[in-house]
Design a protein around this motif. Structure first.
Motif, PDB file in Angstrom:
ATOM      1  N   LEU A  39      -1.609   1.284   3.685  1.00 19.96           N
ATOM      2  CA  LEU A  39      -1.062   1.992   4.852  1.00 19.96           C
ATOM      3  C   LEU A  39       0.258   1.367   5.293  1.00 19.96           C
ATOM      4  CD1 LEU A  39      -1.642   4.243   6.957  1.00 19.96           C
ATOM      5  CD2 LEU A  39      -2.776   2.504   8.345  1.00 19.96           C
ATOM      6  N   ALA A  40       0.389   0.062   5.126  1.00 21.09           N
ATOM      7  CA  ALA A  40       1.621  -0.635   5.514  1.00 21.09           C
ATOM      8  C   ALA A  40       2.745  -0.423   4.515  1.00 21.09           C
ATOM      9  CB  ALA A  40       1.347  -2.123   5.667  1.00 21.09           C
ATOM     10  N   GLY A  41       2.451   0.227   3.386  1.00 20.84           N
ATOM     11  CA  GLY A  41       3.500   0.553   2.429  1.00 20.84           C
ATOM     12  C   GLY A  41       3.511  -0.258   1.156  1.00 20.84           C
ATOM     13  N   ALA A  42       2.493  -1.081   0.926  1.00 18.42           N
ATOM     14  CA  ALA A  42       2.453  -1.865  -0.309  1.00 18.42           C
ATOM     15  C   ALA A  42       2.104  -0.965  -1.493  1.00 18.42           C
ATOM     16  CB  ALA A  42       1.429  -2.986  -0.192  1.00 18.42           C
ATOM     17  N   PRO A  43       2.815  -1.074  -2.612  1.00 18.13           N
ATOM     18  CA  PRO A  43       2.389  -0.377  -3.831  1.00 18.13           C
ATOM     19  C   PRO A  43       0.995  -0.866  -4.243  1.00 18.13           C
ATOM     20  CG  PRO A  43       4.616  -1.244  -4.050  1.00 18.13           C
ATOM     21  CD  PRO A  43       4.050  -1.837  -2.802  1.00 18.13           C
ATOM     22  N   PRO A  44       0.215  -0.038  -4.965  1.00 17.03           N
ATOM     23  CA  PRO A  44      -1.180  -0.395  -5.259  1.00 17.03           C
ATOM     24  C   PRO A  44      -1.390  -1.780  -5.873  1.00 17.03           C
ATOM     25  CG  PRO A  44      -0.786   1.893  -5.811  1.00 17.03           C
ATOM     26  CD  PRO A  44       0.546   1.322  -5.412  1.00 17.03           C
ATOM     27  N   VAL A  45      -0.632  -2.127  -6.919  1.00 16.40           N
ATOM     28  CA  VAL A  45      -0.840  -3.432  -7.557  1.00 16.40           C
ATOM     29  C   VAL A  45      -0.436  -4.563  -6.619  1.00 16.40           C
ATOM     30  CG1 VAL A  45      -0.182  -4.912  -9.493  1.00 16.40           C
ATOM     31  CG2 VAL A  45      -0.580  -2.477  -9.873  1.00 16.40           C
ATOM     32  N   GLN A  46       0.631  -4.367  -5.851  1.00 17.23           N
ATOM     33  CA  GLN A  46       1.054  -5.383  -4.891  1.00 17.23           C
ATOM     34  C   GLN A  46       0.043  -5.523  -3.759  1.00 17.23           C
ATOM     35  OE1 GLN A  46       5.010  -4.882  -3.040  1.00 17.23           O
ATOM     36  NE2 GLN A  46       5.421  -6.941  -3.791  1.00 17.23           N
ATOM     37  N   ALA A  47      -0.573  -4.412  -3.357  1.00 13.21           N
ATOM     38  CA  ALA A  47      -1.624  -4.469  -2.341  1.00 13.21           C
ATOM     39  C   ALA A  47      -2.803  -5.290  -2.849  1.00 13.21           C
ATOM     40  CB  ALA A  47      -2.078  -3.061  -1.965  1.00 13.21           C
ATOM     41  N   LEU A  48      -3.180  -5.095  -4.122  1.00 11.84           N
ATOM     42  CA  LEU A  48      -4.298  -5.839  -4.692  1.00 11.84           C
ATOM     43  C   LEU A  48      -3.968  -7.329  -4.804  1.00 11.84           C
ATOM     44  CD1 LEU A  48      -5.444  -3.363  -7.501  1.00 11.84           C
ATOM     45  CD2 LEU A  48      -6.625  -3.861  -5.351  1.00 11.84           C
ATOM     46  N   SER A  49      -2.750  -7.647  -5.245  1.00 11.51           N
ATOM     47  CA  SER A  49      -2.393  -9.062  -5.398  1.00 11.51           C
ATOM     48  C   SER A  49      -2.288  -9.747  -4.035  1.00 11.51           C
ATOM     49  CB  SER A  49      -1.084  -9.204  -6.173  1.00 11.51           C
ATOM     50  OG  SER A  49      -0.009  -8.565  -5.515  1.00 11.51           O
ATOM     51  N   THR A  50      -1.718  -9.062  -3.039  1.00 14.49           N
ATOM     52  CA  THR A  50      -1.633  -9.629  -1.686  1.00 14.49           C
ATOM     53  C   THR A  50      -3.024  -9.784  -1.092  1.00 14.49           C
ATOM     54  OG1 THR A  50       0.517  -8.569  -1.376  1.00 14.49           O
ATOM     55  CG2 THR A  50      -0.599  -9.350   0.601  1.00 14.49           C
ATOM     56  N   ASN A  51      -3.898  -8.842  -1.395  1.00 10.66           N
ATOM     57  CA  ASN A  51      -5.280  -8.936  -0.910  1.00 10.66           C
ATOM     58  C   ASN A  51      -5.982 -10.158  -1.496  1.00 10.66           C
ATOM     59  OD1 ASN A  51      -7.593  -7.671   0.556  1.00 10.66           O
ATOM     60  ND2 ASN A  51      -8.453  -7.594  -1.502  1.00 10.66           N
ATOM     61  N   SER A 187     -13.451 -16.255  -8.319  1.00 17.55           N
ATOM     62  CA  SER A 187     -13.007 -15.031  -9.000  1.00 17.55           C
ATOM     63  C   SER A 187     -11.759 -14.472  -8.322  1.00 17.55           C
ATOM     64  CB  SER A 187     -14.131 -13.988  -9.024  1.00 17.55           C
ATOM     65  OG  SER A 187     -14.515 -13.591  -7.724  1.00 17.55           O
ATOM     66  N   ASN A 188     -11.633 -14.676  -7.002  1.00 15.88           N
ATOM     67  CA  ASN A 188     -10.427 -14.277  -6.280  1.00 15.88           C
ATOM     68  C   ASN A 188      -9.208 -15.022  -6.803  1.00 15.88           C
ATOM     69  OD1 ASN A 188      -9.972 -12.357  -4.267  1.00 15.88           O
ATOM     70  ND2 ASN A 188     -11.165 -13.443  -2.758  1.00 15.88           N
ATOM     71  N   ILE A 189      -9.339 -16.343  -6.958  1.00 13.77           N
ATOM     72  CA  ILE A 189      -8.240 -17.162  -7.453  1.00 13.77           C
ATOM     73  C   ILE A 189      -7.865 -16.750  -8.879  1.00 13.77           C
ATOM     74  CG2 ILE A 189      -7.623 -19.487  -8.199  1.00 13.77           C
ATOM     75  CD1 ILE A 189      -7.363 -19.304  -5.287  1.00 13.77           C
ATOM     76  N   GLY A 190      -8.883 -16.521  -9.707  1.00 15.17           N
ATOM     77  CA  GLY A 190      -8.623 -16.082 -11.074  1.00 15.17           C
ATOM     78  C   GLY A 190      -7.904 -14.744 -11.101  1.00 15.17           C
ATOM     79  N   GLY A 191      -8.382 -13.793 -10.260  1.00 14.30           N
ATOM     80  CA  GLY A 191      -7.731 -12.494 -10.188  1.00 14.30           C
ATOM     81  C   GLY A 191      -6.302 -12.598  -9.697  1.00 14.30           C
ATOM     82  N   LEU A 192      -6.068 -13.464  -8.703  1.00 13.72           N
ATOM     83  CA  LEU A 192      -4.715 -13.660  -8.178  1.00 13.72           C
ATOM     84  C   LEU A 192      -3.792 -14.201  -9.255  1.00 13.72           C
ATOM     85  CD1 LEU A 192      -2.607 -13.849  -5.921  1.00 13.72           C
ATOM     86  CD2 LEU A 192      -3.596 -16.061  -5.286  1.00 13.72           C
ATOM     87  N   ALA A 193      -4.285 -15.177 -10.011  1.00 18.89           N
ATOM     88  CA  ALA A 193      -3.463 -15.754 -11.088  1.00 18.89           C
ATOM     89  C   ALA A 193      -3.069 -14.683 -12.099  1.00 18.89           C
ATOM     90  CB  ALA A 193      -4.232 -16.878 -11.779  1.00 18.89           C
ATOM     91  N   GLY A 194      -4.010 -13.793 -12.416  1.00 14.02           N
ATOM     92  CA  GLY A 194      -3.701 -12.722 -13.353  1.00 14.02           C
ATOM     93  C   GLY A 194      -2.722 -11.707 -12.778  1.00 14.02           C
ATOM     94  N   PHE A 195      -2.934 -11.311 -11.516  1.00  6.62           N
ATOM     95  CA  PHE A 195      -2.059 -10.317 -10.893  1.00  6.62           C
ATOM     96  C   PHE A 195      -0.639 -10.842 -10.727  1.00  6.62           C
ATOM     97  CE2 PHE A 195      -5.922  -8.069  -9.160  1.00  6.62           C
ATOM     98  CZ  PHE A 195      -5.626  -6.841  -9.738  1.00  6.62           C
ATOM     99  N   MET A 196      -0.494 -12.152 -10.513  1.00  7.62           N
ATOM    100  CA  MET A 196       0.843 -12.732 -10.331  1.00  7.62           C
ATOM    101  C   MET A 196       1.709 -12.566 -11.575  1.00  7.62           C
ATOM    102  SD  MET A 196       0.012 -16.196  -8.176  1.00  7.62           S
ATOM    103  CE  MET A 196       1.593 -16.929  -8.609  1.00  7.62           C
ATOM    104  N   LEU A 197       1.091 -12.372 -12.728  1.00 11.46           N
ATOM    105  CA  LEU A 197       1.855 -12.184 -13.954  1.00 11.46           C
ATOM    106  C   LEU A 197       2.428 -10.773 -14.061  1.00 11.46           C
ATOM    107  CD1 LEU A 197      -0.495 -14.053 -16.470  1.00 11.46           C
ATOM    108  CD2 LEU A 197       1.591 -14.904 -15.368  1.00 11.46           C
ATOM    109  N   VAL A 198       1.865  -9.829 -13.281  1.00  7.31           N
ATOM    110  CA  VAL A 198       2.344  -8.444 -13.368  1.00  7.31           C
ATOM    111  C   VAL A 198       2.957  -7.950 -12.065  1.00  7.31           C
ATOM    112  CG1 VAL A 198       0.715  -7.844 -15.195  1.00  7.31           C
ATOM    113  CG2 VAL A 198       0.023  -7.553 -12.819  1.00  7.31           C
TER     114      VAL A 198
END
Length: 252
Positions: A39-51, A187-198
Motif C-alpha cells: 500500500l505504501a508503494g513498495a514493488p512486490p519483491v522489495q516489499a517481501l525483502s523489507t518485510n 528462516s527469515n534471515i535466510g530468506g532475507l539473504a536470498g532476497f538481497m541478491l535480487v
C-alpha cells in the motif's frame, strides 16, 4: 534516512507494532506488514525483502523473551535453526525459478485446516503429549521443508512450525510457540539473504519497522506466557483464517 514521507513511515511503524504483537503469539504478522508495504508503494519483491528485514527483529525478540523465561533453550535449537536458515536461503534463491502457483492455490485450504485443528481439537492446551517422531527426524525432515517454504512463499510459516511441534513433537501449545520463534527467525534471515541478491530492501523503513516489531513482540510474548493456550489458540485460529481468506480473495 527514510525512503518514504513521514506519514507513510508512521503508518508502517504502527503496522509493524501490531504485527510484532500478533507474530510473537500465533504467527501471521506478515498478514499485516506485507499489504501495508504494498500500500505504501513498495514493488512486490522489495516489499517481501523489507518485510524480512523488519520481521527478523520481532522474531528475534520473541525468541529471546521465551528463552529468558526458561520456556526454551536456544543453544539446543542451534542445529535446527541452522537448517531453517539454509531452507529459507534456498527458497529465496529459487523463488524466480520454481512455479509457486499450485502452492498458492492449495495454501488457503491448508491454513483453514490448521485453524480448524486448533479450534476443534478437544483438550489441546499447554500440556505436552506423545512424541510421534524423534527430534532428529523432526529436525532433518520437517524443519528444512518449512524453512524452504518461508523463503519461497512465506505466509503462515509460524502456523506451520506450530502445527509440527504440536502434532509431531508432542509439545503443548505454549511450548510449541516458544520453540517456533528461533526457527522462524532463522528462516527469515535466510530468506532475507536470498532476497538481497535480487532486490535491495528499504533499509531505513525496515529498521524503523523492526524497532516497532521489538516493542510489539515483547508485549505479545509476555502476554502469551501469562495466559498460555487460552490466548494463543484463538489468535492462531483467527490469523490463519484471515490469511486464508486474504489469499482466496487475491485468487478471485
Amino acid at each position: 534516512m527514510f525512503e518514504l514521507p513521514l506519514d507513510l513511515v508512521l503508518m508502517l511503524v504502527g503496522a509493524a507494532f501490531a504485527a510484532g504483537f500478533v507474530d510473537s503469539i500465533a504467527g501471521g504478522g506478515g498478514l499485516i506488514t506485507v499489504p501495508a508495504l504494498l500500500l505504501a508503494g513498495a514493488p512486490p519483491v522489495q516489499a517481501l525483502s523489507t518485510n524480512k528485514v523488519q520481521g527478523t527483529f520481532g522474531a528475534a525478540t520473541a525468541a529471546i523473551s521465551y528463552a529468558a523465561s526458561g520456556r526454551v533453550d536456544l543453544r539446543e535449537q542451534i542445529p535446527a535453526a541452522a537448517i531453517s536458515f539454509l531452507g529459507g536461503l534456498a527458497g529465496a534463491l529459487l523463488v524466480s525459478k520454481i512455479p509457486t502457483e499450485m502452492i498458492e492455490r492449495v495454501l488457503p485450504f491448508v491454513l483453514i485446516a490448521i485453524a480448524a485443528f486448533f479450534a476443534l481439537r478437544p483438550g489441546l492446551d499447554d500440556t505436552d503429549r506423545m512424541q510421534r517422531i524423534t527430534p532428529g527426524l523432526f529436525m532433518a525432515a520437517f524443519v528444512p521443508v518449512i524453512g524452504f517454504y518461508d523463503g519461497l512463499v512465506g505466509p503462515g510459516t509460524g502456523a506451520f512450525f506450530m502445527i509440527g511441534f504440536v502434532t509431531l513433537a508432542g509439545y503443548g501449545v505454549l511450548k510449541a510457540t516458544a520453540h517456533t520463534k528461533l526457527l522462524n527467525f532463522s528462516s527469515n534471515i535466510g530468506g532475507l539473504a536470498g532476497f538481497m541478491l535480487v532486490s535491495s530492501p528499504w533499509w531505513g523503513i525496515g529498521i524503523a519497522m523492526g524497532l516497532a516489531q521489538v516493542a510489539g513482540a515483547r508485549l505479545g510474548s509476555r502476554l502469551a506466557m501469562r495466559v498460555g493456550a487460552r490466548l494463543i489458540k484463538p489468535l492462531l485460529v483467527t490469523t490463519s483464517t484471515l490469511l486464508a481468506l486474504k489469499l482466496i480473495w487475491e485468487m478471485l
